[in-house]
Design a protein around this motif. Structure first.
Motif, PDB file in Angstrom:
ATOM      1  N   VAL A 154      29.312  76.579  16.282  1.00  0.00           N
ATOM      2  CA  VAL A 154      28.971  76.818  14.876  1.00  0.00           C
ATOM      3  C   VAL A 154      29.686  75.733  14.031  1.00  0.00           C
ATOM      4  CG1 VAL A 154      29.030  78.388  12.935  1.00  0.00           C
ATOM      5  CG2 VAL A 154      28.737  79.280  15.281  1.00  0.00           C
ATOM      6  N   VAL A 155      28.889  74.907  13.379  1.00  0.00           N
ATOM      7  CA  VAL A 155      29.436  73.813  12.536  1.00  0.00           C
ATOM      8  C   VAL A 155      29.162  74.165  11.068  1.00  0.00           C
ATOM      9  CG1 VAL A 155      29.366  71.367  11.952  1.00  0.00           C
ATOM     10  CG2 VAL A 155      29.051  72.105  14.341  1.00  0.00           C
ATOM     11  N   GLN A 156      30.237  74.312  10.296  1.00  0.00           N
ATOM     12  CA  GLN A 156      30.116  74.578   8.854  1.00  0.00           C
ATOM     13  C   GLN A 156      30.183  73.231   8.085  1.00  0.00           C
ATOM     14  OE1 GLN A 156      33.162  77.104   7.236  1.00  0.00           O
ATOM     15  NE2 GLN A 156      32.318  77.005   5.149  1.00  0.00           N
ATOM     16  N   VAL A 157      29.169  72.982   7.274  1.00  0.00           N
ATOM     17  CA  VAL A 157      29.043  71.684   6.554  1.00  0.00           C
ATOM     18  C   VAL A 157      29.039  71.939   5.049  1.00  0.00           C
ATOM     19  CG1 VAL A 157      27.609  69.639   6.185  1.00  0.00           C
ATOM     20  CG2 VAL A 157      27.748  70.676   8.473  1.00  0.00           C
ATOM     21  N   SER A 158      29.787  71.096   4.322  1.00  0.00           N
ATOM     22  CA  SER A 158      29.756  71.157   2.847  1.00  0.00           C
ATOM     23  C   SER A 158      28.492  70.421   2.361  1.00  0.00           C
ATOM     24  CB  SER A 158      31.009  70.495   2.264  1.00  0.00           C
ATOM     25  OG  SER A 158      30.922  70.459   0.864  1.00  0.00           O
ATOM     26  N   PRO A 159      27.583  71.108   1.732  1.00  0.00           N
ATOM     27  CA  PRO A 159      26.278  70.508   1.389  1.00  0.00           C
ATOM     28  C   PRO A 159      26.364  69.584   0.152  1.00  0.00           C
ATOM     29  CG  PRO A 159      26.345  72.738   0.577  1.00  0.00           C
ATOM     30  CD  PRO A 159      27.670  72.511   1.270  1.00  0.00           C
ATOM     31  N   THR A 160      27.170  68.533   0.242  1.00  0.00           N
ATOM     32  CA  THR A 160      27.320  67.634  -0.929  1.00  0.00           C
ATOM     33  C   THR A 160      26.024  66.924  -1.275  1.00  0.00           C
ATOM     34  OG1 THR A 160      28.086  65.889   0.568  1.00  0.00           O
ATOM     35  CG2 THR A 160      29.763  67.254  -0.492  1.00  0.00           C
ATOM     36  N   LEU A 161      25.324  66.454  -0.259  1.00  0.00           N
ATOM     37  CA  LEU A 161      24.077  65.731  -0.522  1.00  0.00           C
ATOM     38  C   LEU A 161      23.047  66.655  -1.133  1.00  0.00           C
ATOM     39  CD1 LEU A 161      22.451  62.928   1.436  1.00  0.00           C
ATOM     40  CD2 LEU A 161      21.050  64.923   0.981  1.00  0.00           C
ATOM     41  N   LEU A 162      23.018  67.918  -0.637  1.00  0.00           N
ATOM     42  CA  LEU A 162      22.052  68.856  -1.199  1.00  0.00           C
ATOM     43  C   LEU A 162      22.366  69.122  -2.670  1.00  0.00           C
ATOM     44  CD1 LEU A 162      21.682  71.420   1.722  1.00  0.00           C
ATOM     45  CD2 LEU A 162      20.283  69.439   1.211  1.00  0.00           C
ATOM     46  N   VAL A 177      38.444  66.504  20.166  1.00  0.00           N
ATOM     47  CA  VAL A 177      37.031  66.156  19.990  1.00  0.00           C
ATOM     48  C   VAL A 177      36.525  66.710  18.663  1.00  0.00           C
ATOM     49  CG1 VAL A 177      34.707  66.536  20.890  1.00  0.00           C
ATOM     50  CG2 VAL A 177      36.571  65.962  22.440  1.00  0.00           C
ATOM     51  N   PHE A 178      36.890  67.992  18.383  1.00  0.00           N
ATOM     52  CA  PHE A 178      36.475  68.585  17.115  1.00  0.00           C
ATOM     53  C   PHE A 178      37.013  67.761  15.923  1.00  0.00           C
ATOM     54  CE2 PHE A 178      35.967  73.214  18.869  1.00  0.00           C
ATOM     55  CZ  PHE A 178      34.837  72.778  19.525  1.00  0.00           C
ATOM     56  N   ALA A 179      38.286  67.328  16.021  1.00  0.00           N
ATOM     57  CA  ALA A 179      38.892  66.552  14.935  1.00  0.00           C
ATOM     58  C   ALA A 179      38.187  65.201  14.746  1.00  0.00           C
ATOM     59  CB  ALA A 179      40.383  66.341  15.218  1.00  0.00           C
ATOM     60  N   SER A 180      37.823  64.556  15.880  1.00  0.00           N
ATOM     61  CA  SER A 180      37.142  63.249  15.771  1.00  0.00           C
ATOM     62  C   SER A 180      35.783  63.411  15.094  1.00  0.00           C
ATOM     63  CB  SER A 180      36.992  62.626  17.156  1.00  0.00           C
ATOM     64  OG  SER A 180      36.143  63.418  17.982  1.00  0.00           O
ATOM     65  N   TYR A 181      35.072  64.498  15.403  1.00  0.00           N
ATOM     66  CA  TYR A 181      33.781  64.738  14.736  1.00  0.00           C
ATOM     67  C   TYR A 181      33.993  64.995  13.244  1.00  0.00           C
ATOM     68  CZ  TYR A 181      30.574  64.808  18.707  1.00  0.00           C
ATOM     69  OH  TYR A 181      29.784  64.432  19.760  1.00  0.00           O
ATOM     70  N   SER A 182      35.054  65.713  12.899  1.00  0.00           N
ATOM     71  CA  SER A 182      35.323  66.007  11.491  1.00  0.00           C
ATOM     72  C   SER A 182      35.664  64.736  10.709  1.00  0.00           C
ATOM     73  CB  SER A 182      36.475  67.014  11.398  1.00  0.00           C
ATOM     74  OG  SER A 182      36.769  67.284  10.051  1.00  0.00           O
ATOM     75  N   GLU A 183      36.392  63.809  11.402  1.00  0.00           N
ATOM     76  CA  GLU A 183      36.712  62.534  10.739  1.00  0.00           C
ATOM     77  C   GLU A 183      35.459  61.668  10.580  1.00  0.00           C
ATOM     78  OE1 GLU A 183      39.771  60.731  13.008  1.00  0.00           O
ATOM     79  OE2 GLU A 183      41.324  62.147  12.408  1.00  0.00           O
ATOM     80  N   ALA A 184      34.586  61.710  11.580  1.00  0.00           N
ATOM     81  CA  ALA A 184      33.375  60.890  11.518  1.00  0.00           C
ATOM     82  C   ALA A 184      32.404  61.411  10.468  1.00  0.00           C
ATOM     83  CB  ALA A 184      32.702  60.839  12.891  1.00  0.00           C
ATOM     84  N   TYR A 185      32.397  62.721  10.254  1.00  0.00           N
ATOM     85  CA  TYR A 185      31.481  63.324   9.278  1.00  0.00           C
ATOM     86  C   TYR A 185      32.323  64.120   8.298  1.00  0.00           C
ATOM     87  CZ  TYR A 185      28.053  62.136  12.853  1.00  0.00           C
ATOM     88  OH  TYR A 185      27.295  61.458  13.744  1.00  0.00           O
ATOM     89  N   PRO A 186      32.690  63.525   7.162  1.00  0.00           N
ATOM     90  CA  PRO A 186      33.615  64.179   6.214  1.00  0.00           C
ATOM     91  C   PRO A 186      33.073  65.490   5.669  1.00  0.00           C
ATOM     92  CG  PRO A 186      33.417  61.822   5.737  1.00  0.00           C
ATOM     93  CD  PRO A 186      32.362  62.140   6.747  1.00  0.00           C
ATOM     94  N   ASP A 187      31.746  65.698   5.710  1.00  0.00           N
ATOM     95  CA  ASP A 187      31.193  66.924   5.153  1.00  0.00           C
ATOM     96  C   ASP A 187      31.432  68.129   6.064  1.00  0.00           C
ATOM     97  OD1 ASP A 187      30.351  65.604   2.944  1.00  0.00           O
ATOM     98  OD2 ASP A 187      28.242  65.472   3.508  1.00  0.00           O
ATOM     99  N   ILE A 188      31.860  67.900   7.314  1.00  0.00           N
ATOM    100  CA  ILE A 188      32.120  69.020   8.247  1.00  0.00           C
ATOM    101  C   ILE A 188      33.410  69.721   7.806  1.00  0.00           C
ATOM    102  CG2 ILE A 188      32.711  69.645  10.610  1.00  0.00           C
ATOM    103  CD1 ILE A 188      30.928  67.404  11.574  1.00  0.00           C
ATOM    104  N   ILE A 189      33.262  71.024   7.511  1.00  0.00           N
ATOM    105  CA  ILE A 189      34.422  71.813   7.079  1.00  0.00           C
ATOM    106  C   ILE A 189      35.141  72.422   8.286  1.00  0.00           C
ATOM    107  CG2 ILE A 189      35.149  73.815   5.721  1.00  0.00           C
ATOM    108  CD1 ILE A 189      32.790  73.297   3.885  1.00  0.00           C
ATOM    109  N   SER A 190      34.365  73.002   9.221  1.00  0.00           N
ATOM    110  CA  SER A 190      34.991  73.629  10.395  1.00  0.00           C
ATOM    111  C   SER A 190      34.018  73.589  11.566  1.00  0.00           C
ATOM    112  CB  SER A 190      35.388  75.079  10.097  1.00  0.00           C
ATOM    113  OG  SER A 190      34.224  75.852   9.836  1.00  0.00           O
ATOM    114  N   ILE A 191      34.609  73.681  12.781  1.00  0.00           N
ATOM    115  CA  ILE A 191      33.820  73.756  14.028  1.00  0.00           C
ATOM    116  C   ILE A 191      34.388  74.954  14.809  1.00  0.00           C
ATOM    117  CG2 ILE A 191      33.128  72.590  16.134  1.00  0.00           C
ATOM    118  CD1 ILE A 191      33.617  69.940  14.741  1.00  0.00           C
TER     119      ILE A 191
END
Length: 890
Positions: A187-195, A100-114
């Protein structure tokens, strides 16, 4: 240039009227430019920050929702409730959670870790897209453990850059206690590319964008050197106030630099501030530039516009007034030759026109007064002086032309000799006839005068033909030409010339030959006679041979003329077809001529679709090959396989045939009474008594009542002209022949007459041969019914008509001068046309030519040569009257 008082007063009035509105307009423009520049800058920056704020809000909202959705996953709930299960089942549920964690990471490329944290803060399940290890602790771990909020977001600055974290508490249901029970944290770590991207975007150059935490730490910056630094608490408070006001405001951020900046701020969720700041000097630089340009335009307008207005007003009003004043002063001093320009059609132009009219009236009255005072001798003397001046100018022009072109000088010398020779005979025998009108040799003298006149006419026609050829205005007509009659005509002219010089003459036909060709018979005959007469002229022994051939492939006729004359050398052959040149001066002195014949013949042959070529050897004669196109174009023709030639019968011009009455009704439409009487006399030679109409309207009325077999229609008549009358007769179904009588015999004039409905054109002065041909053609009168024209012209009736015409010349002289003085140009042109036609018919060619030149000059009313041509015509009339008086006295 002298400046008038009116100019100074006008400048004083114009200057304040122009400067004050310009200054008001300039100040208003500067104020509005500055204000609008500021408003535009505030609007652009505020919209930009609001857009970026919305983008960041949406970005954070998406991952907050994603984190919340992940916390409610059934797979996560199954894993949290697997603590009492066997190890294998627990491992299986852990694998499902990692998927499930991997599917979320694929759906949202900015997610670095869960990371799934236990309530104690330890990691229970961790997934990283870069295969990293779970962190031992988070900087915000203590904060979330002590907080009662279910959802958190954190921005943590580090050496690797600012990272974005989303934290969501996970609760499970305690069915025994029937209340939620905390089971851990997601805890979801996101790469803030848009920011980062939003921070780098800017509405202006040199814009600094910042994302600042509530403690003043710079988390994101378009200037990467500022990431991780802090703003002071005072600056944070001021930024917070700007965000509350929602407007672009000026502030100095000492933590960044000491320059004054225009700053716009917006507060994001979590206590963060998005800040966009621009140096104030750069923001309003464009506005200052526009203000400077506007101020410069206003200053230039204040300086130049009054000057331009003054110049325009001076040119349109002051200068004409000064010009009018100067002209009035000159008139007051007695100068009546003042003339103001009338090229404008405005009020000033009308004023100038009226002034010129006034001066003209004064000048006219003064001239009339002087005419009464002066004697006739003085007028004659003045006119003689004018003629002398004109002659002097003409002689000077001739001298200049001779100096400019030596080749034409030699031509003029030859032409002078050629013209003077017949002219000397004409003048000498004319004087003899004046002194001895009843001399037994009078008829012989007249024949000599006629022969030399024809020679002189031939010279003039050659010159005119060459002028038309050089101007490319010589037209040729295409008509059916019978071959054998053409050759017979040429033979009838050349054979007597060869007999006179005791030369042989022969003609050879290369049979078979077409019986006809389509070309201009006049021009073709002119070519053949030019070259054949040349052959006779330059041949003293032997003879001249004419050969006629046809080239079927090119459909061209070849007329070869061979002589046994003096021949030409190579250098003479090169100049043979050049105008104004003969072989050498010895040839000119020995044989005469102008050197135009071969040049004209070659050009005419080229116009007829062929050429003229020559082979010659000095002392052995020459061979000229004349090539012309048959112009069949699919038209049929017959072949001549044998010669069927009839010798033309020559009429004895001295024999007077009896006048026979011809049963033919002829109408003559002519407004000139003298011409009416002359044409009636000429037609009486054929036994024809015509009806007379004085204008076109009468001609139409008479032609519709009577059945006329032939109408001779003058083209220029009062009430209704000849062309209009002809058109009306054709529309009324009159189908009889109409012959145009006109002194204008240019090709375009003849074309206009034919287009109007005329069958043919008879020029003035009337050519007796042409008139006879037209009568033979349209009234079927036989040649043997013709009477002697020479005898007719010696009858008392013709002499009486001629004397009547001369008696009317003084009245025409007075009428010419009166029309000229009154500037009645159209009436003067009509009178000149009438005089041209009638004078030519009675043989007064000097009056005929001068009247024609005056008529041509009057077609251009603006021409300044009217007086010269009028003077030439009046002198011709006076000379004729003087000669008539001398004849009468003699």
């Amino acid at each position: 240039m002298k400046t008038s008082k009116l100019s100074i007063r006008l400048l004083w009035y114009i200057t304040p009227l122009v400067i004050l509105p310009l200054l008001f307009l300039g100040g208003f423009t500067l104020t509005n430019v500055t204000s609008s520049t500021q408003q535009q800058a505030k609007l652009i920056v505020s919209r930009f920050v609001e857009q970026q704020q919305q983008k960041m809000f949406n970005y954070i909202e998406i991952y907050q929702s994603t984190t919340k959705l992940l916390s409610t996953s059934p797979v996560l709930s199954d894993f949290l409730n697997s603590s009492h299960l066997e190890r294998m089942e627990k491992t299986k549920r852990l694998g499902a959670l990692m998927d499930v964690f991997a599917s979320y990471s694929e759906a949202y490329p900015d997610i670095i870790s869960i990371n799934l944290l236990a309530p104690s803060g330890q990691s229970a399940a961790f997934y990283s897209s870069n295969l990293g290890e779970a962190p031992h602790a988070y900087p915000f771990a203590k904060q979330i453990l002590q907080s009662n909020l279910r959802q958190h977001q954190f921005m943590v600055a580090s050496s690797a850059g600012t990272q974005l974290y989303f934290v969501q508490q996970v609760y499970g249901v305690d069915y025994e206690l029937k209340q939620p029970r905390q089971q851990g944290y997601i805890v979801v770590q996101v790469s803030p590319t848009l920011l980062s991207t939003s921070i780098l975007e800017a509405p202006y150059d040199n814009t600094l964008n910042l994302l600042v935490g509530i403690d003043g730490e710079i988390l994101f910056s378009s200037d990467t050197h500022l990431i991780g630094s802090y703003l002071s608490a005072t600056e944070i408070n001021e930024i917070s106030n700007i965000a509350d006001l929602g407007r672009l405001d000026s502030m100095q951020i000492s933590s960044i630099d000491n320059s004054e900046r225009m700053t716009y701020s917006a507060q994001l969720s979590g206590g963060y501030f998005y800040i966009s700041t621009i140096p104030k000097s750069l923001l309003y630089r464009s506005g200052k530039t526009i203000s400077l340009i506007t101020a410069l335009i206003v200053i230039l307008s204040v300086v130049t516009l009054p000057i331009l207005i003054f110049i325009v007003v001076r040119n349109l009003l002051l200068n004409p007034i000064e010009l009018l004043g100067e002209a009035s002063h000159r008139v007051g001093d007695g100068d009546l030759m003042v003339a103001l320009p009338e090229h404008n059609s405005d009020e000033v132009g009308i004023l100038f026109k009226d002034f010129n009219h006034m001066i003209y009236q004064i000048r006219t009255f003064q001239r009339e007064l002087e005419d009464y005072k002066e004697h006739l001798e003085e007028k004659v003397e003045n006119r003689t002086k004018e003629l002398e001046k004109t002659n002097s100018k003409l002689e000077a022009a001739i001298i200049e032309a001779e100096q400019a072109n030596q080749l034409k000088s030699r031509f003029l010398a030859n032409m002078s000799h050629e013209i003077r020779t017949p002219l000397t005979a004409i003048m000498g025998f004319t004087e003899q006839l004046i002194q001895h009108p009843n001399s037994p040799t009078a008829k012989q003298h007249l024949n000599t005068i006629l022969r030399n006149s024809k020679h002189l006419l031939e010279l003039i026609n050659n010159i005119l033909d060459l002028s038309k050829i050089e101007a490319e205005k010589l037209d040729v007509e295409e008509s059916e030409v019978q071959l054998m009659p053409l050759i017979s005509d040429v033979e009838s002219i050349i054979e007597p010339m060869t007999n006179e010089k005791l030369l042989s003459f022969s003609t050879e036909f290369a049979l078979p030959l077409p019986d006809k060709l389509y070309t201009d018979i006049t021009r073709l005959k002119q070519i053949l006679l030019n070259i054949a007469t040349n052959a006779v002229k330059f041949t003293e022994y032997g003879g001249v041979h004419l050969k006629v051939e046809f080239e079927p492939t090119a459909e061209k006729f070849i007329f070869s003329i061979r002589d046994t004359g003096i021949g030409m050398s190579r250098s003479e052959l090169e100049r043979a077809f050049k105008p104004f040149e003969q072989a050498d001066t010895t040839t000119t002195r020995r044989f005469g001529g102008t050197g135009l014949g071969l040049c004209i013949s070659k050009n005419l042959a080229q116009l007829l679709g062929g050429d003229v070529r020559v082979r010659s050897q000095q002392g052995s004669g020459s061979l000229f090959a004349i090539e012309v196109a048959g112009n069949f174009h699919g038209r049929s023709y017959d072949w001549l396989d044998a010669l069927e030639r009839t010798q033309p019968q020559e009429l004895d011009k001295t024999q007077v045939a009896a006048v026979k009455e011809i049963d033919a009704k002829v109408l003559v439409a002519e407004d000139n009474p003298d011409n009416q009487e002359l044409i009636t006399l000429l037609l009486s030679n054929w036994g024809i008594i015509p009806d007379i109409a004085s204008n076109g309207a009468e001609a139409v009325e008479m032609a519709l009542v009577e059945d006329y077999q032939l109408i001779l229609m003058d083209m220029q008549m009062p009430v209704m002209g000849g062309e209009e009358a002809t058109q009306m007769l054709r529309h009324a179904a009159y189908d009889g022949p109409i012959i145009a009588l006109t002194a204008n015999v240019m090709k375009h004039d003849i074309d206009n007459h034919v287009e109007a409905g005329c069958d043919a054109t008879l020029g003035k002065p009337i050519d007796k041969d042409q008139l006879g041909k037209l009568l033979i053609q349209y009234l079927e009168i036989q040649n043997d019914k013709a009477s002697s024209w020479d005898a007719l012209l010696q009858t008392e009736k013709f002499l009486q008509i001629s004397r009547n015409y001369v008696e009317k010349l003084p009245a025409q002289l007075t009428e010419l001068q009166a029309l000229y003085d009154e500037h009645e140009w159209e009436s003067l042109r009509a009178l000149a046309h009438s005089i041209k036609g009638s004078a030519g018919c009675f043989g007064f060619m000097n009056i005929h030519e001068a009247a024609g030149e005056l008529e041509s000059s009057l077609k251009n009313v603006k021409s300044g040569d009217h007086h010269y041509y009028l003077l030439k015509l009046t002198e011709a009339i006076r000379y004729t009257l003087l000669m008539d008086k001398a004849t009468s006295n003699g």
